[in-house]
Motif scaffolding. Structure first.
Motif, PDB file in Angstrom:
ATOM      1  N   SER A   1       0.821  -1.219   0.000  1.00 30.95           N
ATOM      2  CA  SER A   1       0.000   0.000   0.000  1.00 30.95           C
ATOM      3  C   SER A   1       0.850   1.261   0.000  1.00 30.95           C
ATOM      4  O   SER A   1       0.384   2.325  -0.422  1.00 30.95           O
ATOM      5  CB  SER A   1      -0.925   0.007   1.216  1.00 30.95           C
TER       6      SER A   1
ATOM      7  N   LEU B   1       3.219   1.932  -1.906  1.00 30.45           N
ATOM      8  CA  LEU B   1       3.590   2.286  -3.276  1.00 30.45           C
ATOM      9  C   LEU B   1       2.542   3.148  -3.962  1.00 30.45           C
ATOM     10  O   LEU B   1       2.788   3.663  -5.053  1.00 30.45           O
ATOM     11  CB  LEU B   1       3.817   1.016  -4.107  1.00 30.45           C
ATOM     12  N   GLN B   2       1.385   3.288  -3.358  1.00 30.45           N
ATOM     13  CA  GLN B   2       0.295   4.039  -3.979  1.00 30.45           C
ATOM     14  C   GLN B   2       0.151   5.380  -3.283  1.00 30.45           C
ATOM     15  O   GLN B   2      -0.044   5.460  -2.074  1.00 30.45           O
ATOM     16  CB  GLN B   2      -1.024   3.260  -3.872  1.00 30.45           C
TER      17      GLN B   2
ATOM     18  N   ASP C   1      -1.409   9.656  -3.483  1.00 28.70           N
ATOM     19  CA  ASP C   1      -2.668  10.346  -3.774  1.00 28.70           C
ATOM     20  C   ASP C   1      -2.771  10.746  -5.244  1.00 28.70           C
ATOM     21  O   ASP C   1      -3.839  10.665  -5.838  1.00 28.70           O
ATOM     22  CB  ASP C   1      -2.799  11.586  -2.894  1.00 28.70           C
TER      23      ASP C   1
ATOM     24  N   LEU D   1       0.819   6.887  -9.189  1.00 23.78           N
ATOM     25  CA  LEU D   1       0.778   5.443  -9.012  1.00 23.78           C
ATOM     26  C   LEU D   1       1.736   4.811 -10.018  1.00 23.78           C
ATOM     27  O   LEU D   1       1.543   4.931 -11.234  1.00 23.78           O
ATOM     28  CB  LEU D   1      -0.644   4.906  -9.227  1.00 23.78           C
ATOM     29  N   ASP D   2       2.770   4.165  -9.505  1.00 23.90           N
ATOM     30  CA  ASP D   2       3.737   3.465 -10.338  1.00 23.90           C
ATOM     31  C   ASP D   2       3.237   2.031 -10.527  1.00 23.90           C
ATOM     32  O   ASP D   2       3.507   1.152  -9.709  1.00 23.90           O
ATOM     33  CB  ASP D   2       5.110   3.497  -9.663  1.00 23.90           C
ATOM     34  N   VAL D   3       2.507   1.810 -11.615  1.00 23.35           N
ATOM     35  CA  VAL D   3       1.862   0.516 -11.833  1.00 23.35           C
ATOM     36  C   VAL D   3       2.875  -0.609 -12.022  1.00 23.35           C
ATOM     37  O   VAL D   3       2.714  -1.691 -11.443  1.00 23.35           O
ATOM     38  CB  VAL D   3       0.880   0.603 -13.014  1.00 23.35           C
TER      39      VAL D   3
ATOM     40  N   LEU E   1       4.266  -1.472  -8.662  1.00 28.57           N
ATOM     41  CA  LEU E   1       3.224  -2.077  -7.842  1.00 28.57           C
ATOM     42  C   LEU E   1       2.999  -3.538  -8.246  1.00 28.57           C
ATOM     43  O   LEU E   1       2.842  -4.412  -7.381  1.00 28.57           O
ATOM     44  CB  LEU E   1       1.932  -1.284  -7.976  1.00 28.57           C
TER      45      LEU E   1
END
Length: 299
Positions: free
Chosen positions: A254, A256-257, A259, A262-264, A267
């Motif tokens: 969590s 890594l996410q 506001d 987001l580095d997909v 992740l």
């Protein structure tokens, strides 16, 4: 002559029986292949999220943003795995998840066995109400329990301590285990228990020498479920464990996410690394799980 004539039809019928079975099996082959195809499609649908995770875990951020989540990576990108490993200090998170989940599995199964032995075999008064309360406790959401549990942890000095997670989930998991084992031990043969008592066995000896060997497959299944359930817990450890050195693997994911960002690929790389321990655990104990389920079904 008559004997020979009568023997020939029986031999012919015996020879025709296998061919008839082979023919019947051949005619049923199309239906079997259809069922196999449907099962294969369903299995592919079930593992499709895992395949997408693996594909996107080895993509670079530029490769992911320039293509689609379904496209194959142009090159194998492993910096996301290294970045996740170093950023969240994954070995520490992994160790916290392993030892807390293992302790909850063992302690929860042991507490479930003792409670179920008292309720199912000991025949305590009000056992039906006790089982009903345990069943209701399994239905309570963790959001309704978090405030009193957090307050009690503060008062006993277990704030930001992994032992608070071990104690809480041992009680929560044992509620389900007690409900399950109590129904099993409620039908335990009384003649077997009375025979052990006549032989001079104490209640403790009856538990470990008579009851435990019979319910051991069920306990093995409970331990596997308790370990996986505790490993996947997120909300309770998120509130109870505030420092970075005490947090578990789901909390690391969590982090890594953000506001607005987001580095997909990172992740997905973190989710892949986090999935490997539980996947290996399930493969290692798959035979134990299968034996426990089948033994419980037979008994």
């Amino acid at each position: 002559m008559t004997t020979r004539m009568s023997a020939q039809p029986s031999t012919a019928s015996a020879g025709a029986a296998p061919s008839g079975r082979r023919k019947d099996r051949f005619h049923r082959g199309a239906g079997r292949w259809l069922v196999l195809a449907v099962v294969g499609l369903f299995a592919l649908f079930m593992i499709s999220p895992f395949l997408l995770m693996v594909i996107n875990a080895f993509k670079s951020p530029a490769d992911y943003s320039g293509g689609s989540p379904l496209s194959l990576p142009q090159e194998i990108y492993t910096d996301g795995l290294a970045y996740f490993w170093q950023r969240v200090n994954f070995p520490v998170k992994l160790w916290n998840s392993v030892w807390t989940s293992a302790l909850v599995a063992v302690a929860g199964a042991l507490l479930s066995l003792l409670n179920a032995y008292a309720i199912g075999v000991g025949r305590v008064r009000g056992r039906a109400w006790i089982v009903a309360v345990l069943m209701i406790a399994n239905m309570l959401p963790q959001e309704g329990l978090i405030y009193p549990l957090f307050t009690m942890a503060q008062r006993v000095g277990l704030t930001d301590n992994p032992w608070s997670i071990v104690i809480i989930f041992t009680v929560i998991q044992s509620a389900f285990g007690t409900y399950l084992l109590a129904s099993v031990l409620g039908t335990f043969p009384r003649a077997l228990l009375e025979a052990a008592e006549l032989d001079g066995a104490s209640r403790w000896q009856i538990l470990w020498k008579v009851v435990y060997p019979i319910v051991r497959p069920t306990l093995s299944v409970l331990m596997i479920f308790f370990f996986i359930w505790t490993w996947n817990e997120f909300f309770m450890p998120l509130v109870m464990l505030t420092s970075n050195d005490n947090q578990t693997v789901p909390i690391a994911l969590s982090s890594l996410q953000g506001d607005r960002m987001l580095d997909v690929p990172t992740l997905n790389a973190g989710a892949l690394v986090s999935l490997i321990p539980t996947f290996l655990f399930f493969l290692f104990f798959q035979r134990t799980l299968t034996r426990g389920v089948t033994a419980g079904a037979v008994k």
